[in-house]
Design an enzyme around this catalytic site. Structure first.
Site, PDB file in Angstrom:
ATOM      1  N   GLY A 251      51.491  44.577 -15.672  1.00 55.09           N
ATOM      2  CA  GLY A 251      50.521  43.716 -16.328  1.00 55.09           C
ATOM      3  C   GLY A 251      49.115  43.936 -15.808  1.00 55.09           C
ATOM      4  O   GLY A 251      48.154  44.009 -16.582  1.00 55.09           O
TER       5      GLY A 251
ATOM      6  N   GLU B 101      45.464  46.074  -5.182  1.00 61.52           N
ATOM      7  CA  GLU B 101      46.925  46.102  -5.053  1.00 61.52           C
ATOM      8  C   GLU B 101      47.318  45.939  -3.593  1.00 61.52           C
ATOM      9  O   GLU B 101      46.782  46.621  -2.723  1.00 61.52           O
ATOM     10  CB  GLU B 101      47.463  47.427  -5.615  1.00 61.52           C
ATOM     11  CG  GLU B 101      48.904  47.748  -5.293  1.00 61.52           C
ATOM     12  CD  GLU B 101      49.884  46.668  -5.742  1.00 61.52           C
ATOM     13  OE1 GLU B 101      50.820  46.382  -4.975  1.00 61.52           O
ATOM     14  OE2 GLU B 101      49.709  46.123  -6.852  1.00 61.52           O
ATOM     15  N   GLN B 102      48.272  45.036  -3.339  1.00 64.53           N
ATOM     16  CA  GLN B 102      48.644  44.762  -1.952  1.00 64.53           C
ATOM     17  C   GLN B 102      49.489  45.873  -1.325  1.00 64.53           C
ATOM     18  O   GLN B 102      49.486  46.047  -0.106  1.00 64.53           O
ATOM     19  CB  GLN B 102      49.386  43.433  -1.849  1.00 64.53           C
ATOM     20  CG  GLN B 102      50.762  43.407  -2.467  1.00 64.53           C
ATOM     21  CD  GLN B 102      51.455  42.075  -2.222  1.00 64.53           C
ATOM     22  OE1 GLN B 102      50.947  41.212  -1.518  1.00 64.53           O
ATOM     23  NE2 GLN B 102      52.627  41.912  -2.810  1.00 64.53           N
TER      24      GLN B 102
ATOM     25  N   HIS C 260      62.707  48.622 -20.669  1.00 63.07           N
ATOM     26  CA  HIS C 260      62.632  48.791 -22.115  1.00 63.07           C
ATOM     27  C   HIS C 260      61.184  48.622 -22.550  1.00 63.07           C
ATOM     28  O   HIS C 260      60.491  47.702 -22.091  1.00 63.07           O
ATOM     29  CB  HIS C 260      63.454  47.717 -22.834  1.00 63.07           C
ATOM     30  CG  HIS C 260      64.925  47.786 -22.593  1.00 63.07           C
ATOM     31  ND1 HIS C 260      65.832  47.956 -23.620  1.00 63.07           N
ATOM     32  CD2 HIS C 260      65.665  47.667 -21.465  1.00 63.07           C
ATOM     33  CE1 HIS C 260      67.061  47.953 -23.131  1.00 63.07           C
ATOM     34  NE2 HIS C 260      66.975  47.778 -21.825  1.00 63.07           N
TER      35      HIS C 260
ATOM     36  N   ARG D 193      60.979  52.816 -14.729  1.00 61.07           N
ATOM     37  CA  ARG D 193      59.826  51.953 -14.474  1.00 61.07           C
ATOM     38  C   ARG D 193      58.764  52.663 -13.629  1.00 61.07           C
ATOM     39  O   ARG D 193      57.565  52.506 -13.861  1.00 61.07           O
ATOM     40  CB  ARG D 193      60.293  50.672 -13.768  1.00 61.07           C
ATOM     41  CG  ARG D 193      59.232  49.584 -13.683  1.00 61.07           C
ATOM     42  CD  ARG D 193      59.765  48.373 -12.926  1.00 61.07           C
ATOM     43  NE  ARG D 193      58.862  47.239 -13.036  1.00 61.07           N
ATOM     44  CZ  ARG D 193      59.001  46.241 -13.890  1.00 61.07           C
ATOM     45  NH1 ARG D 193      60.022  46.242 -14.726  1.00 61.07           N
ATOM     46  NH2 ARG D 193      58.140  45.240 -13.919  1.00 61.07           N
TER      47      ARG D 193
ATOM     48  N   LEU E 127      45.696  39.726  -1.104  1.00 58.02           N
ATOM     49  CA  LEU E 127      44.809  38.571  -1.197  1.00 58.02           C
ATOM     50  C   LEU E 127      45.366  37.411  -0.383  1.00 58.02           C
ATOM     51  O   LEU E 127      46.526  37.049  -0.521  1.00 58.02           O
ATOM     52  CB  LEU E 127      44.661  38.149  -2.661  1.00 58.02           C
ATOM     53  CG  LEU E 127      43.648  37.044  -2.946  1.00 58.02           C
ATOM     54  CD1 LEU E 127      42.225  37.568  -2.792  1.00 58.02           C
ATOM     55  CD2 LEU E 127      43.855  36.477  -4.348  1.00 58.02           C
TER      56      LEU E 127
ATOM     57  N   TYR F  82      71.424  51.863 -19.785  1.00 61.90           N
ATOM     58  CA  TYR F  82      70.636  52.727 -20.661  1.00 61.90           C
ATOM     59  C   TYR F  82      70.099  53.918 -19.871  1.00 61.90           C
ATOM     60  O   TYR F  82      70.021  53.896 -18.644  1.00 61.90           O
ATOM     61  CB  TYR F  82      69.488  51.964 -21.324  1.00 61.90           C
ATOM     62  CG  TYR F  82      68.591  51.167 -20.392  1.00 61.90           C
ATOM     63  CD1 TYR F  82      67.404  51.699 -19.882  1.00 61.90           C
ATOM     64  CD2 TYR F  82      68.908  49.858 -20.042  1.00 61.90           C
ATOM     65  CE1 TYR F  82      66.571  50.961 -19.063  1.00 61.90           C
ATOM     66  CE2 TYR F  82      68.086  49.106 -19.216  1.00 61.90           C
ATOM     67  CZ  TYR F  82      66.918  49.666 -18.731  1.00 61.90           C
ATOM     68  OH  TYR F  82      66.099  48.927 -17.906  1.00 61.90           O
TER      69      TYR F  82
ATOM     70  N   ASP G  65      53.997  37.488 -14.752  1.00 64.47           N
ATOM     71  CA  ASP G  65      54.880  36.703 -13.888  1.00 64.47           C
ATOM     72  C   ASP G  65      54.135  35.639 -13.095  1.00 64.47           C
ATOM     73  O   ASP G  65      54.742  34.687 -12.607  1.00 64.47           O
ATOM     74  CB  ASP G  65      55.630  37.615 -12.911  1.00 64.47           C
ATOM     75  CG  ASP G  65      56.797  38.332 -13.568  1.00 64.47           C
ATOM     76  OD1 ASP G  65      57.099  38.033 -14.735  1.00 64.47           O
ATOM     77  OD2 ASP G  65      57.410  39.190 -12.906  1.00 64.47           O
TER      78      ASP G  65
ATOM     79  N   ALA H 218      58.150  42.346 -18.589  1.00 71.23           N
ATOM     80  CA  ALA H 218      56.956  43.189 -18.457  1.00 71.23           C
ATOM     81  C   ALA H 218      56.196  43.252 -19.768  1.00 71.23           C
ATOM     82  O   ALA H 218      54.959  43.305 -19.777  1.00 71.23           O
ATOM     83  CB  ALA H 218      57.349  44.591 -18.006  1.00 71.23           C
TER      84      ALA H 218
END
Length: 388
Positions: free
Chosen positions: A15, A34-35, A47, A108, A130, A215, A294, A307
C-alpha cells in the site's frame, strides 16, 4: 499548498509503495520511510485481481506483472475431503473481457520488488522506524528510532496493523486476534511430478472450519504456494510468526483429499501466522495525518483482497488530493474516507465470514471495480478555508 510541498508515506509495503509511486507520478514531493533495513523476497504469494491490475496499469507495471505471474483460468473451490467442486469461478480470458484486466497470482516478494523499483530511490529511506509524530504546528515533525527527525506537510500512515500513525490518532489498542492462524509454505513444483494428481493453478480446499488455498506464484509454474486458515484458540507466542511443521499440518488436515496430503508431504518449511483484525475505525484521518490499508482496516486474508484494498486506498487517496487540491487536505482526506469506508468495511466483513467464492457467485462487485472510473461520492459540506 502546491504539489511541491512535502508528503511523507510511512511504510513501504504494498500500500505504501503504491501511494508513493502514484503521488510521485502525480508530481507531489513525496518521501517514503520504511522501518526494515532492506527488502527480502519473503516466501508468500498474492492474488492480483482485475481491480488491482488497473492500478498497476497506472503505475506502469501491468505488462511486467502479466509476464511474471501465473494466469489461472478459474478459481476452483473443492470439498476438502471428497474433492467435489463447490464452485468454478471463471478468470483468465473471461476476467480480461468482463472486468477489464487480468487476474494473476504472483510471488509477493517479486511484486513488492517491482513496485518499489518504481519509486524515486533518492526519496526512499530504509531503517526508519517511526516512534513519534507531532502534528501540532504548521508542519508534521516525525521522529525515528535512529534519533533522526524529518518534516512533512502531510503524512500517510501505511504502516500496517500496528500502525504508529493509527495509535497517534486513536490511542494504543492491540489488534484483535481472530482465533485463526495461517500456515504458509512454498513448494517446488518439481516435487509434485512424482504424484499422479491434478495440481490446479488456483484452488481452495474447504471443510467446515478450515481451508487451504493453493496457487502458483510464478508464470513458469515452478513454485506452488499454499496458505491456510485454521482455528487456534490463542496466540501467545509474542512474535509475528513461528515455525510450523509437516506433523502439525498433517494433524490440521487429517482426512483431507490426497492432493492436500501430497502438498503436505512435499513441504520442506512452513510457518504459522496469527490472523489479526480490527473493527471498522471511527477515524481514518485528522488534520495532516491519514491512514490507509492495514493501518485502518486489517482483515483476514480469506478473500485474497487485503493488499488489494490497500492499493485501492492509495489510488483513491491520490485521486481525492487531485480532485480537491492539496491546499484543502482535510476535505481531500474526508472525500477519500467517504469513498473507501463502505467498500473496505464490506470486504472486511466477507473476509471475516470466510464465504468468498465457496459457492458459485458473481464476483463483479470486487473484480469489476475501477478506482479511477467509479463516480466519487461527494461531501455534503466542504471546508473552503481548509488551511495549507
Amino acid at each position: 499548498m502546491t504539489k511541491n510541498r512535502k508528503i511523507a508515506v510511512i511504510g513501504a509495503g504494498l500500500g505504501g509503495a503504491a501511494a508513493g509511486a502514484l503521488l510521485q507520478q502525480a508530481g507531489y514531493d513525496t518521501r517514503v520511510y520504511e522501518q526494515a533495513p532492506a527488502f527480502s523476497r519473503l516466501g508468500a504469494g498474492i492474488h492480483l485481481g482485475p481491480n488491482v491490475m488497473k492500478v498497476m496499469r497506472r503505475i506502469g507495471i501491468e505488462d511486467k506483472l502479466n509476464a511474471m505471474g501465473s494466469h489461472p483460468t478459474h478459481w476452483f473451490s473443492r470439498d476438502g475431503k471428497s474433492g467435489e467442486y463447490l464452485s468454478r469461478i471463471p478468470l483468465g480470458a473471461f476476467a480480461r473481457e468482463e472486468y477489464g484486466a487480468a487476474y494473476i497470482t504472483v510471488h509477493r516478494g517479486d511484486l513488492h520488488e517491482l513496485m518499489v523499483s518504481t519509486l524515486d530511490q533518492e526519496r526512499l529511506y530504509f531503517d526508519k522506524r517511526l516512534v513519534d509524530v507531532d502534528d501540532s504546528g504548521d508542519k508534521v515533525v516525525m521522529t525515528f528510532a535512529d534519533g533522526t527527525t524529518d518534516e512533512a506537510d502531510l503524512v500517510i500512515g501505511a504502516d500496517g496493523v500496528n500502525s504508529r500513525i493509527r495509535e497517534k490518532l486513536l490511542g494504543p489498542e492491540a489488534p484483535i486476534y481472530s482465533g485463526w492462524v495461517a500456515h504458509r509454505a512454498i513448494i517446488s513444483a518439481e516435487k509434485l511430478k512424482a504424484y499422479d494428481l491434478d495440481f490446479e493453478a488456483c484452488v481452495k480446499w474447504w471443510s467446515e472450519d478450515r481451508h487451504m488455498m493453493v496457487y502458483f506464484v510464478t508464470g513458469d509454474e515452478k513454485e506452488y504456494y499454499y496458505v491456510t486458515g485454521v482455528p487456534e484458540p490463542e496466540w501467545n507466542h509474542g512474535t509475528s510468526f513461528v515455525d510450523s511443521s509437516r506433523e502439525e499440518m498433517r494433524k490440521a488436515f487429517e482426512g483431507y483429499h490426497p492432493t492436500v496430503q501430497a502438498l503436505i508431504d512435499c513441504t520442506e518449511t512452513v510457518t504459522k501466522w496469527p490472523l489479526l483484525e480490527r473493527n471498522p475505525l471511527p477515524l481514518w484521518h485528522d488534520n495532516r495525518l491519514v491512514l490507509l490499508g492495514d493501518a485502518c482496516h486489517p482483515m483476514k486474508p480469506h478473500m485474497a483482497q487485503g493488499a488489494a484494498m490497500a492499493i485501492e486506498d492509495a489510488a483513491m487517496l491520490v485521486r481525492c488530493l487531485d480532485e480537491v487540491g492539496a491546499d484543502r487536505y482535510r476535505d481531500a482526506f474526508e472525500l477519500y474516507r467517504t469513498n473507501r469506508f463502505e467498500r473496505a468495511s464490506r470486504v472486511q466483513k466477507v473476509s471475516h465470514d470466510n464465504t468468498w467464492l465457496r459457492r458459485d457467485e458473481d464476483p463483479a462487485w470486487v473484480f469489476g471495480y475501477d478506482v479511477y472510473e467509479v463516480p466519487l461520492r461527494q461531501l455534503q459540506h466542504t471546508d473552503e478555508e481548509s488551511p495549507a
